[in-house]
Design an enzyme around this catalytic site. Sequence first.
Site, PDB file in Angstrom:
ATOM      1  N   ILE A 131     -72.621  -1.039-115.578  1.00  9.99           N
ATOM      2  CA  ILE A 131     -73.510  -0.078-114.915  1.00  9.99           C
ATOM      3  C   ILE A 131     -72.837   0.342-113.617  1.00  9.99           C
ATOM      4  CG2 ILE A 131     -75.793   0.267-113.902  1.00  9.99           C
ATOM      5  CD1 ILE A 131     -76.758  -2.012-115.804  1.00  9.99           C
ATOM      6  N   GLU A 132     -72.532   1.628-113.494  1.00  9.77           N
ATOM      7  CA  GLU A 132     -71.754   2.091-112.346  1.00  9.77           C
ATOM      8  C   GLU A 132     -72.384   3.291-111.647  1.00  9.77           C
ATOM      9  OE1 GLU A 132     -67.519   2.363-113.181  1.00  9.77           O
ATOM     10  OE2 GLU A 132     -67.712   1.015-114.901  1.00  9.77           O
ATOM     11  N   GLU A 133     -73.643   3.551-111.903  1.00  7.29           N
ATOM     12  CA  GLU A 133     -74.268   4.723-111.285  1.00  7.29           C
ATOM     13  C   GLU A 133     -74.601   4.449-109.826  1.00  7.29           C
ATOM     14  OE1 GLU A 133     -78.725   5.445-112.017  1.00  7.29           O
ATOM     15  OE2 GLU A 133     -78.055   4.560-113.909  1.00  7.29           O
TER      16      GLU A 133
END
Length: 388
Positions: A131-133
């Site tokens: 998850i890189e948002e």
Amino acid sequence: MGKSLILTGLALLLHVQLAFQYPTADVCPCEKQELCNVIQGERDFEVFVFDVGGTNWQHYDWKLVTTVAMFGPAYDAQLMCQAHSVGARVVLRGIPKTLSALLTPASRTAWITEQIELAKKQFMDGINLDIEEPVEMNSPEYQALTALVQETTEAFHKAIPGSQVSFDVAWSPNHIDGRYYDYAAIGEAVDIVFVMSYDEESQIYGECIAMANAPFFKTLKGYKEYFDLKVDPKKIVMGVPWYGYDYPCESLVDNTCSLAKVEFRGAPCSDAAGKQMPFSWMMQNVKQSISGYQYSYLNQAPYFNYQDDEGKFHQVWFDDPESICVKGALVGIEGMRGIGMWNGDQLDYSDELLAKVQAALMWNALRCADVRLPHLQLPHLHLPHFHL
């Protein structure tokens, strides 16, 4: 009646398609039934590999691999069987569409349940949360992300005993690319924290020039920041890049490549001005370069310059066995969990002799991170003295 039969037929067709794509838990695709069992126990040293599809996994160094994150476009049952045959885990790719859709406990439970069911159908050993948002500090998404990680770990451990839950983090916890995450809580919850020690020039606020993908001292700084947050080193896996960046230069003067300004998440310049290229491409193109192979001892990274068919100069930065070995030594010194790479498919696995040697050297460089193994002897290794 006709409509009912059509709907029934469609339902059966969908069932067959799903069964073909995701084998049910009682249909093991391996030659031996026991190869579909969940891998149990922890390894003293992890080599964590991201696989992005295809058949290159057949050429991985399976004497080293302990975990494979299956990031390809389709499930590969043969890869799962091979990994399990050598006691290596295979884990799902866990990427929710958006955190804003997981703000409630019910929505998170539904997503987690779906991942667990998929893991069971595919005989997987856990999940890698990638998850890189961007997330604002103390926002609903900030709280939801922490809860999602904690709930995912608890649910997987309960539903699949022995399963592994890992989370991918940026090279530094210092809000890289707008990711204001609760890294301490995330590190406490998961089994493995995979630190993506690459793309470290995604936000450039200083001089807009080509630089190393994972400069040595900047990489070390990132780990110190995680240690300062009390993230357990025994959970940390160092991620190294098996790729680099090809930067077109606006000008190339005294080995300094000035870049066109490409904004990224608020920064006026970024590595988006370049193009990611695999290690195999580097080895092919360094031979046609105008500079030959160069090595920056400040950054502990190789680079070269070349001129394209239109006369434009380029500077290429990448990592090779020497630079990986230098960074990997930190793993053993600081007692970290292991090392891994993005990704295992960036090498030339052809039968050509030089390609075989280059691929073997890249795999063997990972041994520099394991104090239990005899280290690969590399010529001209310049290892600075350091301890965090």
